[in-house]
Scaffold this motif. Structure first.
Motif, PDB file in Angstrom:
ATOM      1  N   GLY A   1     -10.922  14.212 -13.719  1.00 52.31           N
ATOM      2  CA  GLY A   1     -10.340  15.543 -13.643  1.00 52.31           C
ATOM      3  C   GLY A   1      -8.855  15.560 -13.325  1.00 52.31           C
ATOM      4  O   GLY A   1      -8.221  16.612 -13.426  1.00 52.31           O
ATOM      5  N   LEU A   2      -8.289  14.423 -12.933  1.00 48.27           N
ATOM      6  CA  LEU A   2      -6.862  14.355 -12.620  1.00 48.27           C
ATOM      7  C   LEU A   2      -6.073  13.882 -13.840  1.00 48.27           C
ATOM      8  O   LEU A   2      -6.541  13.024 -14.597  1.00 48.27           O
ATOM      9  N   GLU A   3      -4.887  14.400 -14.013  1.00 49.94           N
ATOM     10  CA  GLU A   3      -4.008  13.989 -15.108  1.00 49.94           C
ATOM     11  C   GLU A   3      -2.659  13.570 -14.535  1.00 49.94           C
ATOM     12  O   GLU A   3      -2.264  13.992 -13.449  1.00 49.94           O
ATOM     13  N   GLY A   4      -1.951  12.703 -15.280  1.00 48.35           N
ATOM     14  CA  GLY A   4      -0.630  12.276 -14.852  1.00 48.35           C
ATOM     15  C   GLY A   4      -0.605  10.890 -14.236  1.00 48.35           C
ATOM     16  O   GLY A   4       0.411  10.470 -13.698  1.00 48.35           O
ATOM     17  N   TRP A   5      -1.708  10.157 -14.326  1.00 45.33           N
ATOM     18  CA  TRP A   5      -1.772   8.801 -13.784  1.00 45.33           C
ATOM     19  C   TRP A   5      -2.117   7.821 -14.900  1.00 45.33           C
ATOM     20  O   TRP A   5      -2.654   8.198 -15.928  1.00 45.33           O
ATOM     21  N   ARG A   6      -1.807   6.565 -14.679  1.00 48.63           N
ATOM     22  CA  ARG A   6      -2.243   5.514 -15.587  1.00 48.63           C
ATOM     23  C   ARG A   6      -2.471   4.233 -14.789  1.00 48.63           C
ATOM     24  O   ARG A   6      -1.947   4.073 -13.694  1.00 48.63           O
ATOM     25  N   ALA A   7      -3.272   3.342 -15.344  1.00 48.38           N
ATOM     26  CA  ALA A   7      -3.683   2.139 -14.630  1.00 48.38           C
ATOM     27  C   ALA A   7      -2.959   0.909 -15.153  1.00 48.38           C
ATOM     28  O   ALA A   7      -2.632   0.812 -16.346  1.00 48.38           O
ATOM     29  N   VAL A   8      -2.709  -0.038 -14.252  1.00 50.50           N
ATOM     30  CA  VAL A   8      -2.139  -1.336 -14.580  1.00 50.50           C
ATOM     31  C   VAL A   8      -2.963  -2.381 -13.835  1.00 50.50           C
ATOM     32  O   VAL A   8      -3.303  -2.187 -12.669  1.00 50.50           O
ATOM     33  N   VAL A   9      -3.297  -3.473 -14.499  1.00 48.26           N
ATOM     34  CA  VAL A   9      -4.037  -4.560 -13.844  1.00 48.26           C
ATOM     35  C   VAL A   9      -3.073  -5.361 -12.983  1.00 48.26           C
ATOM     36  O   VAL A   9      -1.989  -5.746 -13.423  1.00 48.26           O
ATOM     37  N   GLY A  10      -3.464  -5.616 -11.727  1.00 49.24           N
ATOM     38  CA  GLY A  10      -2.603  -6.283 -10.772  1.00 49.24           C
ATOM     39  C   GLY A  10      -2.642  -7.793 -10.858  1.00 49.24           C
ATOM     40  O   GLY A  10      -3.322  -8.383 -11.708  1.00 49.24           O
ATOM     41  N   GLY A  11      -1.908  -8.436  -9.946  1.00 50.24           N
ATOM     42  CA  GLY A  11      -1.822  -9.880  -9.896  1.00 50.24           C
ATOM     43  C   GLY A  11      -2.629 -10.464  -8.755  1.00 50.24           C
ATOM     44  O   GLY A  11      -3.376  -9.764  -8.069  1.00 50.24           O
ATOM     45  N   ALA A  12      -2.445 -11.776  -8.513  1.00 50.91           N
ATOM     46  CA  ALA A  12      -3.209 -12.471  -7.486  1.00 50.91           C
ATOM     47  C   ALA A  12      -2.721 -12.120  -6.083  1.00 50.91           C
ATOM     48  O   ALA A  12      -3.487 -12.213  -5.122  1.00 50.91           O
ATOM     49  N   GLU A  13      -1.457 -11.731  -5.938  1.00 51.42           N
ATOM     50  CA  GLU A  13      -0.890 -11.371  -4.647  1.00 51.42           C
ATOM     51  C   GLU A  13      -0.267  -9.999  -4.731  1.00 51.42           C
ATOM     52  O   GLU A  13       0.039  -9.503  -5.821  1.00 51.42           O
ATOM     53  N   ARG A  14      -0.045  -9.393  -3.561  1.00 51.00           N
ATOM     54  CA  ARG A  14       0.469  -8.025  -3.520  1.00 51.00           C
ATOM     55  C   ARG A  14       1.803  -7.902  -4.249  1.00 51.00           C
ATOM     56  O   ARG A  14       2.023  -6.956  -5.010  1.00 51.00           O
TER      57      ARG A  14
ATOM     58  N   SER B   1       5.769 -15.426  -1.113  1.00 48.40           N
ATOM     59  CA  SER B   1       5.640 -14.114  -1.737  1.00 48.40           C
ATOM     60  C   SER B   1       5.786 -13.033  -0.671  1.00 48.40           C
ATOM     61  O   SER B   1       5.062 -13.044   0.327  1.00 48.40           O
ATOM     62  N   PRO B   2       6.712 -12.091  -0.818  1.00 50.55           N
ATOM     63  CA  PRO B   2       6.916 -11.074   0.220  1.00 50.55           C
ATOM     64  C   PRO B   2       5.705 -10.155   0.333  1.00 50.55           C
ATOM     65  O   PRO B   2       5.125  -9.744  -0.663  1.00 50.55           O
ATOM     66  N   THR B   3       5.320  -9.844   1.569  1.00 48.13           N
ATOM     67  CA  THR B   3       4.217  -8.917   1.803  1.00 48.13           C
ATOM     68  C   THR B   3       4.723  -7.506   2.047  1.00 48.13           C
ATOM     69  O   THR B   3       3.927  -6.578   2.152  1.00 48.13           O
ATOM     70  N   ASP B   4       6.035  -7.343   2.139  1.00 42.18           N
ATOM     71  CA  ASP B   4       6.646  -6.046   2.406  1.00 42.18           C
ATOM     72  C   ASP B   4       7.769  -5.823   1.408  1.00 42.18           C
ATOM     73  O   ASP B   4       8.637  -6.690   1.224  1.00 42.18           O
TER      74      ASP B   4
END
Length: 378
Positions: free
Chosen positions: A64-77, A175-178
Motif C-alpha cells: 500500500g505504500l508508494e515511493g520506495w524501492r529495494a536494493v540488495v545489500g552487501g556482507a557488511e553494513r 569497514s566503517p560501522t558509522d
C-alpha cells in the motif's frame, strides 16, 4: 527540503533472535515504521537495502505504500550503505537510517535537515550519562572519563554528494560501522543535534518490550462468531477443519465444503468487520469450485495482520451425528494452528450432537460454529 532516504535493513538480527526488520512492533512490521516516517516527511525516494531473496517479504511489509524501492545489500553494513547510495540522487541531501531504529519521526528528520545548514553532516546524539568502565573477563580495569562522550544515533544526514565522495576517498582500516566516521576522515564538519530515547536500536529481544512501552500501544480485543451448514451428498470422505475423514458420504458445497474452516473464516472476518466468506469468495465465481478452504482461512488471517492485529484464540464446535470427530480432533487442532501460525493451546476444536433432533440428528448434514478472538491497535 527535498531529500533521499536510505534505510539499511540487510542484517540477520542474530542477537535479537532473528531478522528484526520483519518482526511486528505494535501491529506493524519494524521496517514499515521507518519507511512510513520518511515518506510522510516528504522524501523524494526511500531506498530500502535488504538481504538477498527478501524482496517478497519487503513487498508484503510495505503493501500500500508508494515511493520506495529495494536494493540488495552487501556482507557488511558499509557495503550495504554504498549500494543504497548508488541509487540516491547525488544532487539531494541523503539520510542514512538503521531499520532497527523504527521510532523515527518527522520532527527528527526535519531537525537533521536543518542541521545541514551548519555542517556537511548531522546526526542525533545523547550524552553518555552512565559511568564507564574498561574491563576484561568481567574484571574492571579502570574508570573511563565520560566527559565529552556522546551516543550517536540514526538517521544521519549528509549534504548533497558529501557521503558519496567520502566513501570514494575512504582509506581507513577495516569497514566503517558509522557513516559519520567516513565524513570525519575527510575533515568536513559534522554537527550533532539533540538525540531521543525513542531512536533506540532494537538489538536484544527485550528491546521490543521497551519499544512497545515507548509507543504506549493500546490494544482492543474483538470477538467474532461464525456458523456454517452443509448437507451430505455423494462421496467417500468429508473435509472438516482441514482434515480429510473417510465417510459413507461427502459434503455438498461449491468449494471443498469444509464446514469447520468456513465457520472459522466467518468468525475472523466478523471480528474485524470485514463481511463474510461469501463477500470474499463468491460461490458464483467458478475459480473457487472445489477450492481448499485453508485458502479462505489464510486470507482472513492476512486481513487481520494487514490491519495491525493478531489472532489470540479460536474455538470451533462441530455439530453432527457422524462422522465421529474425536479420533481426528487433535489433527484438526494442529492443522488450524499451522494455517493461522498459532500455538496449539490457542486452538480449540469440540464436537457435539443434537440428540437426534433436526437435520443433523437425522444425519442429513452437519453444522459448525466458531468464535475468534483477536487484538487490534486501539
Amino acid at each position: 527540503m527535498s531529500f533521499t532516504a536510505v534505510i539499511v535493513a540487510a542484517g540477520s538480527g542474530t542477537r535479537s533472535g532473528g531478522p528484526k526488520q520483519w518482526r511486528q512492533l505494535a501491529g506493524r512490521p519494524v521496517i514499515r515504521w521507518s519507511v512510513e516516517a520518511f515518506l510522510q516527511t516528504g522524501a523524494k525516494a526511500v531506498i530500502v537495502v535488504i538481504p538477498h531473496g527478501e524482496s517478497g517479504r519487503l513487498g508484503a511489509a510495505l503493501e500500500g505504500l508508494e515511493g520506495w524501492r529495494a536494493v540488495v545489500g552487501g556482507a557488511e553494513r558499509a557495503a550495504s550503505v554504498r549500494l543504497g547510495l548508488s541509487q540516491a540522487d547525488p544532487a539531494l541531501p541523503v539520510l542514512i537510517h538503521d531499520a532497527a531504529r523504527p521510532l523515527v519521526t518527522a520532527a527528527h528528520i526535519q531537525a537533521l535537515l536543518a542541521g545541514l545548514a551548519r555542517a556537511d553532516a548531522a546526526a542525533p546524539a545523547l550524552p553518555v550519562a552512565d559511568t564507564l568502565k574498561s574491563a576484561e573477563d568481567g574484571v574492571v580495569g579502570a574508570t573511563v572519563d565520560r566527559t565529552g562522550l556522546w551516543r550517536v544515533q540514526t538517521p544521519q544526514a549528509f549534504a548533497p554528494g558529501v557521503l558519496q565522495a567520502a566513501f570514494e576517498a575512504w582509506t581507513g582500516d577495516g569497514s566503517p560501522t558509522d557513516d559519520l566516521a567516513v565524513v570525519e576522515a575527510t575533515g568536513r564538519p559534522v554537527h550533532l543535534i539533540q538525540g531521543d530515547l525513542r531512536l533506540m536500536k532494537l538489538t536484544f529481544p527485550e528491546d521490543f518490550d521497551m519499544a512497545e512501552a515507548l509507543i504506549g500501544t493500546r490494544t482492543v480485543s474483538r470477538v467474532g462468531t461464525g456458523f456454517d451448514v452443509h448437507t451430505f451428498g455423494p462421496g467417500s470422505s468429508v473435509w472438516l477443519c482441514g482434515i480429510e475423514i473417510p465417510h459413507s458420504h461427502g459434503l455438498v458445497g461449491h468449494s471443498d465444503a469444509d464446514c469447520g474452516l468456513h465457520a472459522l473464516t466467518d468468525a475472523i472476518l466478523g471480528a474485524i468487520g470485514a463481511g463474510d466468506i461469501g463477500d470474499h469468495f463468491p460461490p458464483t465465481d467458478p475459480q473457487w469450485k472445489g477450492a481448499s478452504s485453508d485458502r479462505f482461512l489464510t486470507h482472513a488471517a492476512e486481513l487481520v495482520a494487514h490491519r495491525g492485529g493478531r489472532i489470540v484464540h479460536v474455538d470451533v464446535t462441530l455439530i453432527c451425528e457422524r462422522p465421529k470427530v474425536k479420533p481426528h480432533r487433535q489433527a484438526m487442532r494442529e492443522r488450524i494452528a499451522e494455517i493461522l501460525a498459532l500455538p496449539l493451546d490457542s486452538v480449540s476444536v469440540k464436537a457435539t450432537t443434537t440428540e437426534g433432533l433436526g437435520f443433523t440428528g437425522r444425519s442429513e448434514g452437519l453444522a459448525a460454529q466458531a468464535v475468534a478472538t483477536i487484538e487490534t491497535p486501539g
